[in-house]
Design an enzyme around this catalytic site. Structure first.
Site, mmCIF file in Angstrom:
data_model
loop_
_atom_site.group_PDB
_atom_site.id
_atom_site.type_symbol
_atom_site.label_atom_id
_atom_site.label_comp_id
_atom_site.label_asym_id
_atom_site.label_seq_id
_atom_site.Cartn_x
_atom_site.Cartn_y
_atom_site.Cartn_z
ATOM 1 N N ARG A 142 -36.322 -9.307 -50.962
ATOM 2 C CA ARG A 142 -35.948 -9.267 -49.537
ATOM 3 C C ARG A 142 -35.923 -7.798 -49.149
ATOM 4 O O ARG A 142 -35.115 -7.026 -49.683
ATOM 5 C CB ARG A 142 -34.586 -9.926 -49.336
ATOM 6 C CG ARG A 142 -34.038 -9.688 -47.941
ATOM 7 C CD ARG A 142 -32.884 -10.585 -47.598
ATOM 8 N NE ARG A 142 -33.332 -11.944 -47.357
ATOM 9 C CZ ARG A 142 -32.639 -12.865 -46.679
ATOM 10 N NH1 ARG A 142 -31.459 -12.570 -46.173
ATOM 11 N NH2 ARG A 142 -33.129 -14.075 -46.504
ATOM 12 N N HIS B 146 -40.799 -14.581 -42.923
ATOM 13 C CA HIS B 146 -39.782 -15.282 -43.731
ATOM 14 C C HIS B 146 -40.415 -16.589 -44.224
ATOM 15 O O HIS B 146 -40.068 -17.688 -43.772
ATOM 16 C CB HIS B 146 -38.532 -15.536 -42.880
ATOM 17 C CG HIS B 146 -37.316 -15.862 -43.683
ATOM 18 N ND1 HIS B 146 -37.319 -15.947 -45.061
ATOM 19 C CD2 HIS B 146 -36.035 -16.127 -43.301
ATOM 20 C CE1 HIS B 146 -36.100 -16.246 -45.481
ATOM 21 N NE2 HIS B 146 -35.318 -16.359 -44.438
ATOM 22 N N GLN C 115 -38.353 -19.694 -45.576
ATOM 23 C CA GLN C 115 -37.681 -20.416 -44.498
ATOM 24 C C GLN C 115 -38.643 -21.415 -43.843
ATOM 25 O O GLN C 115 -38.277 -22.572 -43.613
ATOM 26 C CB GLN C 115 -37.181 -19.408 -43.456
ATOM 27 C CG GLN C 115 -36.469 -20.046 -42.297
ATOM 28 C CD GLN C 115 -35.137 -20.654 -42.705
ATOM 29 O OE1 GLN C 115 -34.341 -20.016 -43.374
ATOM 30 N NE2 GLN C 115 -34.887 -21.903 -42.323
ATOM 31 N N ASP D 200 -33.541 -18.276 -33.163
ATOM 32 C CA ASP D 200 -33.023 -17.370 -34.201
ATOM 33 C C ASP D 200 -32.220 -16.282 -33.482
ATOM 34 O O ASP D 200 -32.267 -16.172 -32.247
ATOM 35 C CB ASP D 200 -34.205 -16.771 -34.997
ATOM 36 C CG ASP D 200 -33.758 -15.914 -36.191
ATOM 37 O OD1 ASP D 200 -32.569 -15.976 -36.583
ATOM 38 O OD2 ASP D 200 -34.607 -15.168 -36.728
ATOM 39 N N CYS E 188 -32.577 -20.954 -38.425
ATOM 40 C CA CYS E 188 -32.634 -20.582 -39.845
ATOM 41 C C CYS E 188 -31.263 -20.225 -40.403
ATOM 42 O O CYS E 188 -31.058 -20.294 -41.605
ATOM 43 C CB CYS E 188 -33.609 -19.421 -40.029
ATOM 44 S SG CYS E 188 -33.143 -17.977 -39.053
ATOM 45 N N ARG F 179 -33.900 -25.368 -48.359
ATOM 46 C CA ARG F 179 -34.268 -24.091 -48.975
ATOM 47 C C ARG F 179 -34.288 -24.238 -50.495
ATOM 48 O O ARG F 179 -35.168 -23.718 -51.186
ATOM 49 C CB ARG F 179 -33.286 -22.980 -48.572
ATOM 50 C CG ARG F 179 -33.220 -22.669 -47.076
ATOM 51 C CD ARG F 179 -34.516 -22.095 -46.559
ATOM 52 N NE ARG F 179 -34.883 -20.893 -47.267
ATOM 53 C CZ ARG F 179 -34.401 -19.665 -47.007
ATOM 54 N NH1 ARG F 179 -33.578 -19.488 -46.005
ATOM 55 N NH2 ARG F 179 -34.798 -18.619 -47.711
HETATM 56 N N1 CP Z 1 -31.922 -18.269 -43.435
HETATM 57 C C1 CP Z 1 -31.734 -17.334 -44.382
HETATM 58 O O1 CP Z 1 -32.661 -16.781 -44.951
HETATM 59 O O2 CP Z 1 -30.437 -17.075 -44.683
HETATM 60 P P1 CP Z 1 -29.914 -15.865 -45.562
HETATM 61 O O3 CP Z 1 -30.196 -14.611 -44.813
HETATM 62 O O4 CP Z 1 -28.439 -16.120 -45.705
HETATM 63 O O5 CP Z 1 -30.619 -15.870 -46.883
HETATM 64 N N1 NVA Z 2 -34.606 -12.921 -38.167
HETATM 65 C C1 NVA Z 2 -33.445 -12.885 -39.025
HETATM 66 C C2 NVA Z 2 -33.504 -13.987 -40.041
HETATM 67 C C3 NVA Z 2 -32.338 -14.057 -40.978
HETATM 68 C C4 NVA Z 2 -32.461 -15.147 -41.991
HETATM 69 C C5 NVA Z 2 -33.359 -11.528 -39.702
HETATM 70 O O1 NVA Z 2 -34.388 -11.013 -40.129
HETATM 71 O O2 NVA Z 2 -32.269 -10.986 -39.787
#
Ligand code: CP
Ligand code: NVA
Length: 311
Positions: free
Chosen positions: A107, A134, A137, A229, A269, A297
């Site tokens: 990440r 993502h 997701q 989102d 998400c 997930r």
């Molecule tokens: N939706 C999602 O990816 O959640 P987290 O940021 O908690 O992993």
């Molecule tokens: N768009 C959001 C998604 C979090 C799961 C971010 O990148 O923070």
């Protein structure tokens, strides 16, 4: 099957469908056995490194619990632990981890970081969220839609809000699988034109339709699913005040949901900000499937690791 999973556009239609089928089988097995380990512990002795530059609840726990249930192990490394690019270069992190673990989930802030990891790693790399995509997701989201509605082809999904990483991956995977996508974003926050062009190419092949506008009511009209989102993604916190007025007309509230099909579901998400991108009535109401998305997930990420490892 793929070597890495960096983008939701990396999967062919048949690969995506096979992954969803596998996730569904894993979910059924998990439920039958009361939520424990999978028969045969197919990943016994194997480790997934979780290299996370940003916080996470769902992605991290789904990978760690998933590895445990398959007989393997997840090793979590926060920015404080390894300071990728600071204490050690990204290529060196990739080359070191490849000597110890069988897969890497990362990440990252910059999408280029996950691409560099993949370039230098000799094990599969999974994008666990970047500023661009993502893709894990999106897999959970389409599994949730398939479970709820049966087929994906021709289903109408409205995405309302920021044309961000989550929107990009939904566009790519949705277009691959024949979903019609209507995206409504403030003019300054539209999806990346390159992603859009790729999604449009995928849509031509699958028969999906893509529409981008600045009109939430129009996008949601007759939709089977309404997705939103956060207005400010991780790493953009300094823009929060500037973004709020642009996004205010894009809130998903009961009035907007009323324009969708009567059978429509609400999707997010998570994490969500009640009172900003969605009201509590909607996200905590009967149309919401957000915890089904979160649950899925686990199953899609297990299917993904097994497939990338050729198990
Ligand atoms: N939706 C999602 O990816 O959640 P987290 O940021 O908690 O992993
Ligand atoms: N768009 C959001 C998604 C979090 C799961 C971010 O990148 O923070």
């Amino acid at each position: 099957m793929l070597q890495h999973y960096l983008s939701a556009g990396d999967l062919s239609r048949s690969e995506a469908e096979a992954l969803l089928d596998r996730a569904a089988r894993l979910k059924a097995e998990f439920r039958t056995n009361g939520g424990g380990a999978h028969a045969g512990l197919p990943l016994q002795g194997k480790t997934l490194a979780l290299v996370f530059e940003k916080p996470s609840l769902r992605t991290r726990v789904a990978f760690e619990a998933g590895m445990t249930q398959l007989g393997g192990h997840g090793s979590y490394l926060s920015a404080n632990d390894i300071d990728m690019g600071g204490r050690e270069s990204v290529p060196d992190v990739a080359r070191n981890l490849s000597r110890w673990v069988q897969a890497i989930a990362a990440r990252v802030f910059k999408h280029a970081t996950v691409e560099t990891l993949a370039r230098y790693a000799s094990v599969p790399v999974i994008n666990a969220l970047s500023d661009r995509e993502h893709p894990c997701q999106a897999l959970a989201d389409v599994l949730t839609l398939r479970e709820h509605f049966g087929a994906l082809q021709g289903l109408r999904l409205a995405y309302v809000g920021d044309g961000n990483n989550v929107c990009h991956s939904l566009l790519l995977l949705g277009a691959t699988l024949g979903l019609d996508l209507a995206v409504a974003c403030p003019p300054d926050y539209r999806p990346d034109p390159e992603i859009l062009e790729r999604a449009e190419g995928l849509a031509r092949a699958s028969g999906a339709r893509i529409a981008i506008s600045a009109a939430p009511a129009e996008a949601v009209s007759g939709a089977d699913a309404v997705y939103t989102d956060v207005w400010t993604s991780m790493g953009q916190e300094h823009e929060t005040a500037r973004r709020r007025p642009s996004f205010a007309p894009y809130q998903v509230n009961p009035a907007l949901m009323a324009r969708a099909a009567p059978r429509a579901v609400f999707m997010h998400c998570l994490p969500a900000h009640r009172g900003e991108e969605v009201t509590a009535e909607v996200i905590d109401g009967p149309q919401s499937v957000v915890f089904e998305q979160a649950e899925n997930r686990l199953h899609v990420q297990k299917a993904l690791i097994l497939s990338l490892l050729g198990v």
